[in-house]
Scaffold this active site. Sequence first.
Site, PDB file in Angstrom:
ATOM      1  N   ASN A  42      -9.908  -4.522   7.461  1.00  0.00           N
ATOM      2  CA  ASN A  42      -9.053  -3.008   7.190  1.00  0.00           C
ATOM      3  C   ASN A  42     -10.106  -2.068   6.484  1.00  0.00           C
ATOM      4  O   ASN A  42      -9.918  -1.050   6.388  1.00  0.00           O
ATOM      5  CB  ASN A  42      -7.956  -3.486   6.141  1.00  0.00           C
ATOM      6  N   GLU A  99     -10.815 -11.488  -3.322  1.00  0.00           N
ATOM      7  CA  GLU A  99      -9.785 -10.406  -3.315  1.00  0.00           C
ATOM      8  C   GLU A  99      -8.837 -10.980  -2.124  1.00  0.00           C
ATOM      9  O   GLU A  99      -9.518 -10.846  -0.941  1.00  0.00           O
ATOM     10  CB  GLU A  99     -10.261  -9.345  -3.010  1.00  0.00           C
ATOM     11  N   CYS A 102      -4.420  -4.465   0.997  1.00  0.00           N
ATOM     12  CA  CYS A 102      -3.995  -5.398  -0.010  1.00  0.00           C
ATOM     13  C   CYS A 102      -3.165  -4.766  -0.995  1.00  0.00           C
ATOM     14  O   CYS A 102      -2.530  -5.289  -1.827  1.00  0.00           O
ATOM     15  CB  CYS A 102      -4.889  -6.420  -0.443  1.00  0.00           C
ATOM     16  N   THR A 103      -3.394  -3.446  -1.529  1.00  0.00           N
ATOM     17  CA  THR A 103      -2.864  -2.765  -2.500  1.00  0.00           C
ATOM     18  C   THR A 103      -1.612  -1.960  -2.209  1.00  0.00           C
ATOM     19  O   THR A 103      -1.042  -1.038  -2.850  1.00  0.00           O
ATOM     20  CB  THR A 103      -3.964  -1.586  -3.181  1.00  0.00           C
ATOM     21  N   GLU A 161       2.772 -11.837   2.308  1.00  0.00           N
ATOM     22  CA  GLU A 161       2.545 -10.533   2.471  1.00  0.00           C
ATOM     23  C   GLU A 161       2.706 -10.009   4.051  1.00  0.00           C
ATOM     24  O   GLU A 161       2.139 -10.761   4.765  1.00  0.00           O
ATOM     25  CB  GLU A 161       1.210 -10.518   1.686  1.00  0.00           C
TER      26      GLU A 161
HETATM   27  O1  G3H Z   1      -7.102  -4.094   1.424  1.00  0.00           O
HETATM   28  C1  G3H Z   1      -7.840  -4.268  -0.126  1.00  0.00           C
HETATM   29  C2  G3H Z   1      -8.545  -3.136  -0.361  1.00  0.00           C
HETATM   30  O2  G3H Z   1      -9.171  -3.592  -1.603  1.00  0.00           O
HETATM   31  C3  G3H Z   1      -7.541  -1.949  -0.963  1.00  0.00           C
HETATM   32  O3  G3H Z   1      -8.143  -0.845  -1.194  1.00  0.00           O
HETATM   33  O4  G3H Z   1      -6.604   0.538  -2.577  1.00  0.00           O
HETATM   34  O5  G3H Z   1      -8.695   1.287  -1.971  1.00  0.00           O
HETATM   35  O6  G3H Z   1      -6.956   0.973  -0.100  1.00  0.00           O
HETATM   36  P1  G3H Z   1      -7.580   0.581  -1.618  1.00  0.00           P
END
Ligand code: G3H
Length: 493
Positions: free
Chosen positions: A169, A265, A299-300, A394
């Site tokens: 991603n 992460e 992930c956020t 998730e």
């Molecule tokens: O997918 C995991 C990333 O660390 C999310 O980063 O919050 O900048 O989209 P982001």
Amino acid sequence: MPKEYFVSLHDHKSPPTYRFFNGEKWAESLTGKTIDVISPLDNHILGKIQLVSHSEIDQAIERAHQAQLLWRDIPMIKRAQILHLASDWIRHHEHYLTTILIKEIGKTLAEAKDEILRSADMVDYFANEGLHIKGEELSGEAFPGYDQTKMAIIERVSLGVILAIAPFNYPVNLSVSKIAPALIMGNSVVFKPPTQGAISSLHLTEIFRLAGVPDGVIVTVTGGGSDIGDYLCTHSGIDMVTFTGSSQVGKSIAEKIGMIPILFECGGNNPAIVLPDADMHSTAVEIVKGAFSYSGQRCTAIKYVLGLSPTIDKLLPIVVKKTKELIKMGDPRSEGYNLGPVISNAAAEEIEKRILMAKAAGAKIVYGGEQKERYIEPTILEGVKPSMEILRIETFGPVVSFIKVKSIDEAVKIINGSNYGLQASVFTSDEGAGIKLAQQIDVGTVQINSKPQRGPDHFPFLGIKGSGIGVQGIHYTLEAMTRFKPIVLNKPQ
Ligand code: G3H
């Protein structure tokens, strides 16, 4: 035009076959095996990548080890100059890299461009901050029983060879967030890109090389996680693993890896609690952006929203309205669309299966819910239970679930009972109440009146439970990629 710089990366067939960087040259694997990189936009093959063999990995890691012994002795200011040059290259090739990213992982133009520019900024920031990471000095006399005869000079030294495993991603940004800190602190890097995202990652490797990173200090090996992941992670030549990916894969790596430092992460599954006094309009906009940007493949991303019954009754229609207004699903290469496909047919089918299972178990699809190939409509569910698969694991797609709770304590209990713990959002007009609530929520970071997010990139970014191990964020990642080395001076009495 920029292609001329990248000619060594692949042959001239259509689709091209990309090589891997073995620390000496761009090479074809002796396995003779390749893996297709398929565009989520139209399922066509963008290129093929090498499936490298175990002995090619052994050789690459040995080169990385030998190169690191020289690299760590190059003055940090010189290493920083090389990184600044790399960030210039990334900026210079922004349009070219953005175009690859759109095709390779289906980001919109804005999302792809942002990833590239953010990566260049990140490399610069790592290079600057690296210069300020320092050790310390301690005197023995501060501890009872010791006199003034001992003094420790505590240096911060590199770890050695760092294995960097990046996800699909953010194949450029979440690679840079591993490679740049490793390099500035004097480590060498064995880089394992994601299969979808490998083409951008191979270009990134070449950019670091063109900027002056010596041969062997970065090696890039390609292949499926199931083919080479375990071999890489458990290799005796690896001194640290930094990984971004699912919680399931993270857990499996952590179980096998042995006694070396890790920085992981993993999955987020992030909740938002909406208090009755929140501004419903701005909250709805944050939820829509948080749930649907990059098709929920972050992930956020916000995955569920908790609130008292009257709050959800007020909020939900506004979220539906804002989703209709703000989210346009379609091919991200065409103007006006901001919700593209998910990464593959298999991913789309899994997401759709979970939506239908939730529906069969009593949840209501309030909006969206339809799948066509890799496109999943932005989907809003109500009456979801935390035990349903759509929430228990998730779901990496554009789906957000609403849950009515009897009390805010119940909301906290649901969040704290989850196997995940990356971030949570609290929406309220009372910041004091927000902070108080944040203190009860067991996650890495709580955002008050915003969707979860990693940036700004110098903030600490961490997950607890299944969401990660260790702390990222410019300064924190730099520290994590070094270790203390005390040298104790014993003065004669
Ligand atoms: O997918 C995991 C990333 O660390 C999310 O980063 O919050 O900048 O989209 P982001």
